[in-house]
Structures are given as structure tokens and as C-alpha cells.
Design a protein around this motif. Structure first.
Motif, PDB file in Angstrom:
ATOM      1  N   ILE A 172       0.876  -1.292   0.186  1.00 11.31           N
ATOM      2  CA  ILE A 172      -0.164   0.080   0.101  1.00 11.31           C
ATOM      3  C   ILE A 172       0.838   1.235   0.125  1.00 11.31           C
ATOM      4  O   ILE A 172       1.896   1.157   0.695  1.00 11.31           O
ATOM      5  CB  ILE A 172      -0.828  -0.008   1.125  1.00 11.31           C
ATOM      6  CG1 ILE A 172      -1.948  -1.392   1.385  1.00 11.31           C
ATOM      7  CG2 ILE A 172      -1.783   1.348   1.415  1.00 11.31           C
ATOM      8  CD1 ILE A 172      -2.981  -1.278  -0.138  1.00 11.31           C
ATOM      9  N   VAL A 173       0.588   2.398  -0.550  1.00 13.64           N
ATOM     10  CA  VAL A 173       0.986   3.639  -0.631  1.00 13.64           C
ATOM     11  C   VAL A 173       0.323   4.626   0.003  1.00 13.64           C
ATOM     12  O   VAL A 173      -1.114   4.695  -0.238  1.00 13.64           O
ATOM     13  CB  VAL A 173       1.310   4.115  -2.106  1.00 13.64           C
ATOM     14  CG1 VAL A 173       1.671   5.454  -2.217  1.00 13.64           C
ATOM     15  CG2 VAL A 173       2.643   3.347  -2.714  1.00 13.64           C
ATOM     16  N   LYS A 174       0.785   5.274   0.870  1.00 14.84           N
ATOM     17  CA  LYS A 174       0.090   6.653   1.468  1.00 14.84           C
ATOM     18  C   LYS A 174       0.827   7.937   0.906  1.00 14.84           C
ATOM     19  O   LYS A 174       2.016   7.835   0.820  1.00 14.84           O
ATOM     20  CB  LYS A 174       0.247   6.417   3.105  1.00 14.84           C
ATOM     21  CG  LYS A 174      -0.454   5.592   3.925  1.00 14.84           C
ATOM     22  CD  LYS A 174      -0.569   5.381   5.176  1.00 14.84           C
ATOM     23  CE  LYS A 174      -1.201   4.334   6.042  1.00 14.84           C
ATOM     24  NZ  LYS A 174      -1.296   4.293   7.370  1.00 14.84           N
ATOM     25  N   ILE A 175      -0.239   8.807   0.739  1.00 14.81           N
ATOM     26  CA  ILE A 175       0.437  10.135   0.074  1.00 14.81           C
ATOM     27  C   ILE A 175       0.714  10.959   1.393  1.00 14.81           C
ATOM     28  O   ILE A 175      -0.286  11.069   2.222  1.00 14.81           O
ATOM     29  CB  ILE A 175      -0.741  10.714  -0.763  1.00 14.81           C
ATOM     30  CG1 ILE A 175      -0.757   9.855  -2.140  1.00 14.81           C
ATOM     31  CG2 ILE A 175      -0.006  12.139  -1.134  1.00 14.81           C
ATOM     32  CD1 ILE A 175      -1.964  10.257  -2.813  1.00 14.81           C
ATOM     33  N   VAL A 176       1.732  11.713   1.715  1.00 18.31           N
ATOM     34  CA  VAL A 176       2.123  12.025   2.802  1.00 18.31           C
ATOM     35  C   VAL A 176       2.429  13.689   2.584  1.00 18.31           C
ATOM     36  O   VAL A 176       3.322  13.820   1.906  1.00 18.31           O
ATOM     37  CB  VAL A 176       3.323  11.403   3.838  1.00 18.31           C
ATOM     38  CG1 VAL A 176       3.489  12.238   4.819  1.00 18.31           C
ATOM     39  CG2 VAL A 176       2.946   9.955   3.995  1.00 18.31           C
TER      40      VAL A 176
END
Length: 226
Positions: A172-176
């Protein structure tokens, strides 16, 4: 006099090309390309060393009077290298630990998002900070297609490789965009893309965490849950 060979890469060993120990003396087992200042110059597995050396097949042919193809050269090295001192010593690290070392070697990873049409969109990306074998931070622009993809669907694939060894991850990728995290993860070379520095409004982070891995290291293969 008996011909000696580098106990890492198999190169014929002479006094002039011997590696250096930490005290400045010449090492009796390893060449200058594999060993310097009392340590190995590259954190290679045996398989990586074979792939690396195979790049110089033409040079080996010329010096030894052979006519080997790169694949034939690799096959000979696979038979010869296990008898060399460096590769006789069993690597006691787990496969995950070896994957962590492989990620540390790599400057670039390939990150795949899922686009609006449901197709994977892999792109090469410069690696930022990493943890273990499965956590990677990357910087990109807020207006990038990657951000658009991950805003809709956070599922991602990420892979990295070096000289024949590879790891492929699903996660999973989270945009930070948190200012504190952006500052903590900032690297000096980012300024070439984000002239406003850590507070540049176009600077955003992608934080990938893998939960499954397919690992191929030193001719050892495994699927793992992380």
C-alpha cells in the motif's frame, strides 16, 4: 609458481593487484577491486558477483584466449566460485535480511500504481529513506499521475534488483503531505525538483509499505508474508 586467484571474483592474483588490509598491507586472498581498507568493496552475493563479472566476458576472452559467451562464462563461474574462500563461508543471514541489504544497494526502485482504467503503471523512481526490505519513501510532485492514481487506489507494487538478485513487493502507498514529515524526509538533491525546499507546495511524499514479497537472491527463491 602456482597461479593464485582472487578468492572473491576469481581474477588471477598478482602482487600489484592485491587488495589492501586496514593497516595498509596487501591482502593475500583478494584483489584490489574486491577488497580495500580491510573490507569488501561491494556487499555482493555470489550470484551478484557472477553477474557482475560476466559483463567483462570479452576482456576475459582476450586475456585468456577463450571464446566464451556471457552465459558460458557464467556457467563456468557457477562451478568455480563455490570453491573460493569468500563463497565457502555460509551466509547466515535470513532471506529477509539479505533483501534488506539488497535494497540498501539500490538507488532506484520501480513503483507500480493502478491507473483509472485498471492497468498497472510502473515507473522508475529514486529511492528515499528505507526501513527493512519493504518500506520505501519516495518524493514526487503533487500534480503527478502517481499521486492521482494512489488517491483513487492505494494498492501498489514495488520492485528492486541488482546484478541478478531481485525483490518484488505488493503493498500500500500513502500520500504524505505533513510538513514535519516532509522536512524529516527531505534530501538535499530534492532541491533540483522542488526549488522551494521542504515547504515547496509541489513536494509530496509517497510512503510504500509492502506486505508480501517474492524474493530471488543468490539463486534462492521464496514467497513471503511480511
Amino acid at each position: 609458481m602456482e597461479q593464485k586467484f582472487c578468492q572473491s571474483c576469481g581474477m588471477p592474483l598478482t602482487y600489484k593487484n592485491k587488495g589492501m588490509n586496514a593497516d595498509g598491507s596487501r591482502n593475500k586472498d583478494y584483489c584490489m577491486y574486491c577488497y580495500k581498507d580491510g573490507k569488501f568493496t561491494q556487499d555482493f552475493s555470489m550470484n551478484q558477483m557472477i553477474e557482475f563479472c560476466a559483463q567483462f566476458t570479452d576482456q576475459m576472452n582476450k586475456e585468456a584466449g577463450w571464446n566464451l559467451t556471457p552465459e558460458q562464462a557464467k556457467e563456468q563461474m557457477r562451478k568455480f566460485f563455490p570453491h573460493l574462500k569468500r563463497w565457502k563461508q555460509k551466509d547466515e543471514r535470513s532471506l529477509v535480511e539479505k533483501a534488506t541489504a539488497l535494497l540498501a544497494q539500490c538507488e532506484e526502485v520501480t513503483l507500480a500504481s493502478i491507473n483509472a482504467d485498471g492497468f498497472p503503471r510502473p515507473v522508475p523512481m529514486a529511492k528515499g529513506h528505507t526501513t527493512g526490505c519493504n518500506e520505501v519513501w519516495m518524493a514526487t510532485g503533487t500534480d503527478s499521475m502517481k499521486v492521482a492514481d494512489f488517491t483513487i487506489n492505494p494498492k501498489a507494487g514495488l520492485c528492486y534488483s541488482s546484478h541478478g538478485d531481485s525483490v518484488a513487493l505488493r503493498g500500500i502507498v500513502k500520500i504524505v503531505s505533513d510538513d514535519k514529515v516532509r522536512k524529516e524526509m527531505w534530501q538535499d538533491w530534492y532541491i533540483n525538483h522542488f526549488p522551494g525546499g521542504p515547504s515547496d507546495p509541489n513536494y509530496v511524499l509517497l510512503h510504500f509499505v509492502g506486505t508480501e514479497a517474492t524474493i530471488w537472491i543468490n539463486r534462492e527463491f521464496a514467497h513471503k508474508q511480511l
